[in-house]
Write a protein that holds these residues in place. Structure first.
Motif, PDB file in Angstrom:
ATOM      1  N   SER A 240     -61.312 -47.665 -42.373  1.00 59.24           N
ATOM      2  CA  SER A 240     -62.337 -48.953 -42.540  1.00 59.24           C
ATOM      3  C   SER A 240     -61.979 -49.216 -43.351  1.00 59.24           C
ATOM      4  N   GLY A 241     -62.403 -48.638 -44.586  1.00 59.63           N
ATOM      5  CA  GLY A 241     -62.546 -48.936 -45.910  1.00 59.63           C
ATOM      6  C   GLY A 241     -63.917 -49.295 -45.910  1.00 59.63           C
ATOM      7  N   MET A 242     -64.741 -49.095 -44.918  1.00 61.12           N
ATOM      8  CA  MET A 242     -65.924 -49.422 -44.951  1.00 61.12           C
ATOM      9  C   MET A 242     -66.799 -48.373 -46.573  1.00 61.12           C
ATOM     10  N   MET A 243     -67.740 -48.386 -46.788  1.00 59.71           N
ATOM     11  CA  MET A 243     -68.788 -47.522 -47.613  1.00 59.71           C
ATOM     12  C   MET A 243     -69.886 -46.433 -47.325  1.00 59.71           C
ATOM     13  N   ALA A 244     -68.933 -45.702 -46.261  1.00 63.98           N
ATOM     14  CA  ALA A 244     -68.977 -44.555 -46.329  1.00 63.98           C
ATOM     15  C   ALA A 244     -69.555 -43.448 -46.942  1.00 63.98           C
ATOM     16  N   HIS A 245     -71.001 -43.064 -46.944  1.00 62.49           N
ATOM     17  CA  HIS A 245     -71.092 -42.145 -47.807  1.00 62.49           C
ATOM     18  C   HIS A 245     -71.919 -40.485 -47.129  1.00 62.49           C
ATOM     19  N   GLY A 246     -71.584 -39.401 -47.087  1.00 64.99           N
ATOM     20  CA  GLY A 246     -71.975 -38.674 -46.254  1.00 64.99           C
ATOM     21  C   GLY A 246     -72.400 -38.186 -47.504  1.00 64.99           C
ATOM     22  N   PHE A 247     -74.184 -36.937 -46.910  1.00 62.24           N
ATOM     23  CA  PHE A 247     -75.162 -36.326 -47.414  1.00 62.24           C
ATOM     24  C   PHE A 247     -75.523 -35.251 -46.408  1.00 62.24           C
ATOM     25  N   SER A 248     -75.827 -34.499 -47.322  1.00 61.06           N
ATOM     26  CA  SER A 248     -76.635 -33.038 -46.329  1.00 61.06           C
ATOM     27  C   SER A 248     -78.347 -33.267 -46.946  1.00 61.06           C
ATOM     28  N   THR A 249     -78.864 -33.776 -45.573  1.00 59.93           N
ATOM     29  CA  THR A 249     -79.979 -34.035 -45.029  1.00 59.93           C
ATOM     30  C   THR A 249     -80.687 -34.145 -46.012  1.00 59.93           C
ATOM     31  N   ALA A 250     -80.713 -31.479 -46.424  1.00 55.90           N
ATOM     32  CA  ALA A 250     -81.619 -31.756 -47.574  1.00 55.90           C
ATOM     33  C   ALA A 250     -82.477 -33.100 -48.730  1.00 55.90           C
ATOM     34  N   ASP A 251     -80.826 -33.173 -49.665  1.00 55.30           N
ATOM     35  CA  ASP A 251     -80.986 -33.845 -50.468  1.00 55.30           C
ATOM     36  C   ASP A 251     -81.074 -35.221 -50.241  1.00 55.30           C
ATOM     37  N   PHE A 252     -80.854 -35.840 -49.206  1.00 54.06           N
ATOM     38  CA  PHE A 252     -80.743 -36.976 -48.702  1.00 54.06           C
ATOM     39  C   PHE A 252     -82.093 -37.845 -48.266  1.00 54.06           C
ATOM     40  N   ARG A 253     -83.199 -36.389 -47.419  1.00 53.86           N
ATOM     41  CA  ARG A 253     -83.917 -37.712 -47.751  1.00 53.86           C
ATOM     42  C   ARG A 253     -85.171 -37.238 -48.808  1.00 53.86           C
ATOM     43  N   HIS A 254     -84.911 -36.694 -49.860  1.00 54.33           N
ATOM     44  CA  HIS A 254     -85.381 -37.153 -51.257  1.00 54.33           C
ATOM     45  C   HIS A 254     -84.970 -37.806 -52.373  1.00 54.33           C
ATOM     46  N   GLY A 255     -84.469 -38.447 -52.075  1.00 54.28           N
ATOM     47  CA  GLY A 255     -83.564 -39.691 -53.204  1.00 54.28           C
ATOM     48  C   GLY A 255     -82.549 -40.969 -52.507  1.00 54.28           C
ATOM     49  N   PRO A 256     -81.342 -40.169 -52.205  1.00 54.64           N
ATOM     50  CA  PRO A 256     -80.427 -41.280 -51.785  1.00 54.64           C
ATOM     51  C   PRO A 256     -80.654 -42.172 -50.413  1.00 54.64           C
ATOM     52  N   ILE A 257     -81.764 -41.445 -49.528  1.00 54.48           N
ATOM     53  CA  ILE A 257     -82.550 -41.926 -48.252  1.00 54.48           C
ATOM     54  C   ILE A 257     -82.808 -43.854 -48.648  1.00 54.48           C
ATOM     55  N   ALA A 258     -82.940 -43.988 -50.333  1.00 50.29           N
ATOM     56  CA  ALA A 258     -83.135 -45.127 -50.980  1.00 50.29           C
ATOM     57  C   ALA A 258     -81.965 -46.398 -50.943  1.00 50.29           C
ATOM     58  N   VAL A 259     -81.266 -46.186 -49.882  1.00 51.63           N
ATOM     59  CA  VAL A 259     -79.686 -46.673 -50.363  1.00 51.63           C
ATOM     60  C   VAL A 259     -80.334 -47.089 -48.622  1.00 51.63           C
ATOM     61  N   CYS A 260     -80.482 -46.788 -47.915  1.00 49.91           N
ATOM     62  CA  CYS A 260     -80.989 -46.825 -46.189  1.00 49.91           C
ATOM     63  C   CYS A 260     -81.733 -48.432 -46.096  1.00 49.91           C
ATOM     64  N   GLY A 261     -81.655 -49.712 -45.184  1.00 49.03           N
ATOM     65  CA  GLY A 261     -82.282 -50.047 -45.338  1.00 49.03           C
ATOM     66  C   GLY A 261     -82.298 -51.061 -43.832  1.00 49.03           C
ATOM     67  N   PRO A 262     -82.307 -52.229 -43.351  1.00 53.19           N
ATOM     68  CA  PRO A 262     -82.390 -53.206 -42.368  1.00 53.19           C
ATOM     69  C   PRO A 262     -80.303 -53.283 -42.400  1.00 53.19           C
ATOM     70  N   ASP A 263     -79.768 -53.760 -43.545  1.00 53.05           N
ATOM     71  CA  ASP A 263     -78.507 -53.895 -43.911  1.00 53.05           C
ATOM     72  C   ASP A 263     -77.289 -52.818 -44.016  1.00 53.05           C
ATOM     73  N   VAL A 264     -77.989 -51.533 -43.881  1.00 51.00           N
ATOM     74  CA  VAL A 264     -77.253 -50.285 -44.013  1.00 51.00           C
ATOM     75  C   VAL A 264     -77.912 -48.733 -43.033  1.00 51.00           C
ATOM     76  N   PRO A 265     -77.607 -49.174 -42.099  1.00 49.64           N
ATOM     77  CA  PRO A 265     -77.619 -47.862 -41.363  1.00 49.64           C
ATOM     78  C   PRO A 265     -77.330 -46.540 -41.289  1.00 49.64           C
ATOM     79  N   ALA A 266     -77.425 -45.320 -40.459  1.00 45.31           N
ATOM     80  CA  ALA A 266     -77.678 -44.122 -41.071  1.00 45.31           C
ATOM     81  C   ALA A 266     -77.198 -43.141 -39.856  1.00 45.31           C
ATOM     82  N   VAL A 267     -75.610 -42.822 -39.490  1.00 46.94           N
ATOM     83  CA  VAL A 267     -75.865 -41.579 -38.733  1.00 46.94           C
ATOM     84  C   VAL A 267     -75.887 -40.392 -39.009  1.00 46.94           C
TER      85      VAL A 267
END
Lengths: 353, 353
Positions: A240-267
């Motif tokens: 799809s060309g969508m900018m999808a980023h795979g994260f390990s949960t342990a890493d994600f919640r301690h920083g990269p979660i900042a990428v998510c917001g009303p316009d950026v969902p998480a699966v």
């Protein structure tokens, strides 16, 4: 009738996804044989297990690394092909190791060349490939054939899930005494489970329509589900060309979660493993940030997934998570009017020097 | 006077970035000692080297893995902490291994606990930490102190680059006979080189203004520069919330490049190593797709970088690439009016179970 065989976009990708119950069934039928062959191959002992792969195969290799580490307690690693190919470093340190080389085509030049180098350095090379007549098969002591049939769609699907099952068979063959090894009977349920998922299109379409309204998404998972998060992100990127980023949960919640917001969902991909409750817990943090979250996984006491997969209670749930990710990618493409069979940036055989 | 000390946004982050020449100078002065201590520690031989880390430290660990693999030819791996912590798998397979545990605070519970487990399993544990009085230091046979001073900004900068230099010292101590080891003299040039970069703000501001107009960016690098690509993406994620994704060049060009287009630029990090020409070559593919690309790196015969770093000819260029990435993150934040000292999703000490 589900749309994955009749829709005009992604006909090939959908058709090959639909072959997965058969392909996985074939691999499940050979599972105990493969695991026994592997056990025989390393009966003299092995110092560690290294995986050699690129692209989608790299995600199957990552599952292999987790599964082998869990089953055997042996040191396991993913080899960086560029260390040997670009930096001309030798492979002598891997004498006595088991090397698992994955290449769907069996023709990825750096994987083939490295497999030969490792063999000459005294390592035992196992090849996992869809072509038993390939160069990789010729370099390997043992070849595990995927028997997935010719893959014509550019995004790899059926070869990835069958690679995942193959690495689980390897892990089964390496299981330490006293631990229960995964068996062919355990994984034979995949045929029915994957058929069910492929027929259960409606929740995927609903979620895909939601995702298609965004151009960014985080895909989050942990432990043996993490490889499926990376593979889902890769499939979304490639098709799809969508900018999808795979994260390990342990890493994600301690920083990269900042990428998510009303316009950026998480699966969030969460199965029934001991690390998966962490992934479910991220949902509250996302809600606090105003970020939409989509839960894909097994039902648990407290949560109902938006898109479900049946509880298996083994690392084979990674295969189910991966199928769900393929469906997401296909249906996001359809929602966007993109043909995933003709993605903009993808070549079938990787020819990295 | 450059803006990184006087601007109102990211005062702390900028101030700590500005301490890097001193911190790196201190580590460079101890480089040969650390490398000799390490050599002594493993004089009886070592079966392999495993790195144990999370978050930013994980990117320093990845550089360590490449550098050790290149210097020693030993099997090297990054350990998945969750295998032990969530799945309760033991660490016995690592008897005879060197374990390098990285934790800036020295207090990351899973890293500390695992370091102890590995020690009791017969591995030799080296700790890299900014706190010589920390729990991690107590679990380690050898502690490499970062001496980076207290880190008050939430995004880690000076501790990351000093960790990178520390793992290069470990690699130097493990260099095989007949190969030239990196020395303190080689890395002492970092003090001046990093000072130069920190004073050279104008090209970074220009590029940051360009990036700030987008909400997605791919950061691409290969080999010993790949860890800097991941760290740059992580810093952009954590501070600006931009959906930045780090890619290995070899993977990126064969699929994920589909995420780039007129609205999605790529930052290419390319130094003087043997794998870096690949990264420069991606620029033509990006141009074909209409995707803006920003080249950050050393000048080469054919290309002039948009943002430069001086050619060192060693893996220490990863430190320079990382500093350029920190600057990018800081100035993207400033262009967006975001304060990177108070990012939305970040905790200082990771408390993963």
């Amino acid at each position: 009738m589900s749309d994955h065989t009749s829709a005009p976009l992604g006909v090939l990708m959908g058709a090959e996804m639909a072959e997965q119950p058969d392909v996985l069934g074939g691999m499940a039928a050979r599972f105990d044989d493969v695991s026994a062959q592997l056990k025989g191959l390393v009966s003299g002992g092995v110092a560690g297990v290294a995986f050699l792969a690129r692209g989608s195969s790299d995600n199957a290799a990552l599952l292999g690394r987790y599964a082998v580490e869990l089953a055997s307690g042996l040191p396991t690693c993913l080899v960086a092909p560029s260390v040997v190919t670009s930096y001309q470093r030798g492979t002598d340190g891997f004498a006595g190791w088991l090397i698992v080389a994955l290449s769907q085509s069996g023709r990825t030049p750096e994987i083939v060349r490295l497999a030969g180098d490792f063999h000459r350095s005294g390592a035992t090379v196992v090849g996992i490939t869809n072509d038993s007549d390939s160069d990789l098969a010729r370099e390997a002591r043992l070849t595990i054939e995927l028997n997935a049939g010719r893959e014509r769609a550019v995004p790899a699907t059926k070869t990835v899930t069958s690679q995942m099952l193959a690495v689980l068979a390897i892990a089964a063959g390496l299981t330490s005494r006293g631990q229960r090894a995964l068996t062919g009977a355990d994984v034979s349920v995949l045929t029915g489970a994957v058929s069910e998922l492929l027929d259960d299109v409606e929740p995927v379409q609903r979620v895909a329509a939601q995702l298609a309204a965004h151009n960014r998404v985080a895909v989050v998972g942990r432990g043996t589900i993490y490889p499926a998060a990376l593979e889902t992100a890769l499939k979304l990127q490639e098709t799809s060309g969508m900018m999808a980023h795979g994260f390990s949960t342990a890493d994600f919640r301690h920083g990269p979660i900042a990428v998510c917001g009303p316009d950026v969902p998480a699966v969030l991909l969460a199965g029934s493993g001991p690390a998966d409750e962490d992934t479910r817990e991220v949902r509250a943090q996302l809600t606090q940030r105003g970020a939409p979250s989509i839960l894909v996984g097994t039902a648990s006491g407290r949560t109902t997934p938006d898109v479900a997969w049946p509880l298996l209670g083994t690392a084979a749930e990674c295969v189910l998570a991966t199928v769900r990710g393929q469906q997401l990618a296909l249906h996001v493409c359809r929602a966007l009017g993109i043909d995933p069979d003709q993605p903009a940036g993808l070549n079938k055989v990787t020819l990295t020097h």
